[in-house]
Write an enzyme that holds these catalytic residues in place. Structure first.
Site, mmCIF file in Angstrom:
data_model
loop_
_atom_site.group_PDB
_atom_site.id
_atom_site.type_symbol
_atom_site.label_atom_id
_atom_site.label_comp_id
_atom_site.label_asym_id
_atom_site.label_seq_id
_atom_site.Cartn_x
_atom_site.Cartn_y
_atom_site.Cartn_z
ATOM 1 N N PHE A 1 0.831 -1.204 0.000
ATOM 2 C CA PHE A 1 0.000 0.000 0.000
ATOM 3 C C PHE A 1 0.862 1.249 0.000
ATOM 4 O O PHE A 1 0.578 2.218 -0.688
ATOM 5 C CB PHE A 1 -0.897 -0.027 1.242
ATOM 6 C CG PHE A 1 -1.894 1.091 1.337
ATOM 7 C CD1 PHE A 1 -3.210 0.884 0.974
ATOM 8 C CD2 PHE A 1 -1.528 2.344 1.802
ATOM 9 C CE1 PHE A 1 -4.143 1.914 1.073
ATOM 10 C CE2 PHE A 1 -2.433 3.369 1.888
ATOM 11 C CZ PHE A 1 -3.752 3.157 1.524
ATOM 12 N N LYS B 1 -1.440 4.880 7.420
ATOM 13 C CA LYS B 1 -1.006 4.264 6.156
ATOM 14 C C LYS B 1 -1.186 5.291 5.047
ATOM 15 O O LYS B 1 -2.270 5.834 4.856
ATOM 16 C CB LYS B 1 -1.836 3.016 5.855
ATOM 17 C CG LYS B 1 -1.471 1.823 6.701
ATOM 18 C CD LYS B 1 -2.381 0.641 6.414
ATOM 19 C CE LYS B 1 -2.260 0.186 4.986
ATOM 20 N NZ LYS B 1 -3.052 -1.055 4.729
ATOM 21 N N ASP C 1 -4.686 -11.776 1.572
ATOM 22 C CA ASP C 1 -3.279 -11.388 1.712
ATOM 23 C C ASP C 1 -2.800 -11.625 3.140
ATOM 24 O O ASP C 1 -2.199 -10.750 3.767
ATOM 25 C CB ASP C 1 -3.077 -9.930 1.310
ATOM 26 C CG ASP C 1 -1.611 -9.603 1.007
ATOM 27 O OD1 ASP C 1 -0.827 -10.544 0.800
ATOM 28 O OD2 ASP C 1 -1.256 -8.413 0.982
#
Length: 696
Positions: free
Chosen positions: A389, A406, A503
């Site tokens: 990401f 993030k 994931d």
């Protein structure tokens, strides 16, 4: 004679002036309306009976206000609950006037509803057919702020927050649950007020006000004034004094909006100069004529003064209301209708830029300026790591709360869709083994996700570090395995949605300060609906080494795809070795094949992490390897569900089936494919021969 005549005119003037004064006093005695909510629509058959009982209850509240109560709650014998609260600084007469008016106004605005709340500057009324006494509720909620920014947002906002938190600490130690104060810093002044309804206790009041402050902090980082009105508590911050006992209120009555940017009110009218006295007229009927003239002139003068007062009142009242109405639409931004059946928090300045966050529901929107301050402008010192990401930064909000941010990298293969996907998915999920998403931010090119901060970062930071791995004793490792399993079971079976993570890997398992695991990173997750058990995609996303063979080669994914990834993760936790960088010249070219061969040769203990092999129970360790091998079997139908895995982990009495051979061919297939590789992932040839990639 003139004295008598003048006295008559003065009397007329005073009478008219008193009438005007009574009129203006009546108008200004009306409380300043802010907003209202109505819900729980009544049906036609019960509406009249309910409303008649409600009327009696509201009249009782009004009666209590006339007895100088500033707060009162009461319920009827048919289950109607109501309360009123007057602002802590207003006088008894103001409180009475506000409650009397509100009890009439609320039934006019909500004529056929069983639940309603209405806020004025001076008081509030709340009623419902469901008991809410003793419960600290922030919704329904109204948030308002002034769109003008401060000249020094960082400094001034910090001082504002400091004042408000001090008020909360002080108010929640008092029986009245109210406090107001001001601060002065040079030429800058700030005024704050906090209050709770007195049906809740001190700790609940503190929690309620703190929750409102979190919302204020996110929405109003650089605003010069704001207020949040909740069901059980409210707070307000301004750059001017707005309390009743303060002389610095900028207009004759409190403003209905959080801040006043209006020009100062015009000065009061100057006293009217005395009219020149008319001459005495002698002769027959002269006195009478003179008397009539004098009375007429005096009356005209009085009427002129009254007219001037009326004109001034109309200008200041109507003009002020008109300007404030314009200000509400241009300078004030009412946030969102916070209905009681919704816990949505859309703290946004621009609905267009924050649509993804808006769709998510149970989360907050953070201004970019808040994130910049919290992370010290994304300082490298605050950088925690980096994934597919983008980078992750540690941050600290002004209230002291630590966060993890993030930041979507411009180079990332994940884009707005993955961003929106993660926001929408994780905002709907609540489990102790899932990381909590606090909010998001979309401004300009920035796409940011704000999470609760995990003190021990991610599992891979410990597991694959030669020194830190020693902190992972056997008890911690088994606790981490069990926690991950429970989080996955929740995603697959117990949440409102059936979620396939797609994931699962060590870097996506975060650890709190007690080393409890929390699954993170839902950017590539997918929702299954109804009885759906699998899906197909041409876009393979995930991480090399953790993908199930049917997903890597055919694009098929299901809950069993996650089970496969979990099996790989278990092998990594037991061995302390990383699957996608493992190579053993004598035994195998992957961690999975290495584990399988040692297991079949009866040498399972050689597979264990040597830092714990002497302190872990041998039978328990071998059982974990056995369960992991069951999870990575080639046929998805042979793999257990996560519920079955949890049972296997919990009870040694459950006999484990024989594990079948893992997919040897997958490793050879992936290793030999050179169709598309780069630093972010490895290429695959899917069933339709198109080239895709998996992000790391």
């Amino acid at each position: 004679m003139f004295s008598l005549h003048n006295s008559t005119g003065t009397t007329a003037f005073l009478l008219l002036s008193f009438g005007v004064f009574s009129l203006t006093t009546s108008v200004h005695s009306q409380p300043t309306y802010n907003y209202h909510f109505c819900w729980d629509q009544s049906n036609e058959t019960s509406n009249t009976y309910y409303q008649s009982n409600l009327t009696v209850l509201l009249e009782s509240l009004s009666s209590k206000a006339s007895q100088n109560y500033s707060f009162y709650n009461e319920s009827s014998n048919i289950g109607i609950y109501a309360l009123f609260l007057c602002r802590g600084d207003v006088s008894n007469s103001t409180c009475q006037s506000c409650v009397n008016y509100a009890t009439q106004d609320i039934t006019t605005r909500c004529p056929s509803n069983k639940s309603a709340i209405i806020w004025y500057d001076e008081c509030m009324i709340h009623y419902s057919n469901v008991s809410f006494f003793g419960q600290a509720k922030v919704s329904p909620m109204l948030l308002m702020w002034n769109t003008q920014n401060t000249s020094s947002p960082d400094l001034i906002n910090a001082k504002a927050l400091s004042l408000m938190y001090d008020l909360i600490d002080s108010a929640t130690t008092k029986d009245v649950l109210f406090n107001s104060n001001n601060q002065t810093d040079g030429s800058e002044k700030g005024y704050g007020l906090v209050q709770c309804t007195r049906d809740i206790d001190n700790s609940s009041c503190n929690k309620c006000l703190s929750e409102l402050m979190n919302k204020a902090q996110n929405c109003c980082q650089a605003k010069i004034g704001w207020r949040i009105l909740g069901a059980s508590c409210f707070l307000r911050y301004e750059k001017y004094s707005f309390t009743e006992n303060s002389p610095a209120i900028p207009s004759p009555s409190p403003s209905p909006t959080p801040t006043s940017l209006l020009p100062p009110p015009p000065p009061p009218p100057q006293s009217v100069p005395a009219e020149p006295q008319p001459p005495t007229v002698n002769g027959g009927g002269g006195k009478k004529t003179t008397k009539v003239v004098i009375i007429t002139i005096s009356s005209i003068a009085s009427i002129a003064v009254v007219a001037a007062l009326l004109g001034f009142w109309f200008y200041t009242s109507y003009g002020r209301r008109k300007r404030e109405g314009e200000r509400e639409t241009s300078e004030e931004t009412p946030l969102q209708n916070y209905f009681p059946n919704s816990v949505s928090v859309h703290l946004i300045d621009s609905a267009m830029h924050a649509k993804a966050c808006e769709d998510s529901g149970e989360m907050q929107y953070f201004n970019l300026s808040t994130i910049h301050i919290a992370t010290n402008n994304f300082s490298d010192v605050n950088k925690l790591g980096e994934g597919g990401f983008g980078p992750v930064y540690k941050g600290k909000l002004i209230n002291g709360k630590e966060i993890a941010v993030k930041r979507l990298s411009l180079k990332s293969k994940q884009g707005l869709e993955e961003f929106k996907n993660e926001v929408i998915l994780i905002a709907k999920l609540q489990h102790r083994n899932l990381v909590r998403l606090l909010g998001c931010c979309l401004e300009g090119e920035e796409k940011l996700l704000v999470y609760e901060y995990m003190a021990n970062t991610s599992l891979d930071a410990f597991l694959f570090d030669p020194k830190k791995c020693n902190e992972l004793d056997w008890a911690k490792r088994t606790n981490i395995i069990n926690g991950i399993a429970k989080g996955l079971q929740y995603l697959h079976e117990d949440s409102r949605l059936k979620i396939i993570h797609r994931d699962m890997k060590a870097s996506n398992i975060l650890l709190d300060n007690e080393m409890n695991p929390k699954i993170s990173d839902f950017g590539t997750a997918r929702i299954f609906g109804g009885n759906q058990i699998e899906a197909n995609t041409n876009r393979i996303v995930g991480t090399y080494g953790y993908m199930a063979p049917e997903y890597a080669m055919e694009g098929l994914f299901s809950i069993k795809s996650d089970v496969y990834s979990f099996g790989i993760l278990m092998l990594e936790i037991v061995s302390g070795k990383k699957n996608n960088s493992f190579y053993h010249q004598e035994h195998a070219q992957s961690l999975l094949l290495y584990a399988w061969r040692l297991w079949n040769e009866g040498k399972g203990m050689e597979f264990m992490d040597q830092t714990i092999v002497d302190i872990c129970p041998i039978s328990e360790a071998l059982r974990l390897i056995h369960i992991a091998l069951l999870c990575v079997q080639e046929d998805p139908n042979d793999r257990p569900t996560m519920s079955e895995v949890i049972l296997m982990l919990a009870s040694t009495s459950i006999k484990l089936p024989q594990a079948l051979a893992p997919p040897f061919s997958v490793a050879r297939f992936i290793m030999s494919d050179q169709s598309s590789t780069n630093e972010m992932g490895i290429g695959f040839i899917t069933s339709d021969q198109s080239s895709t990639s998996a992000s790391s």
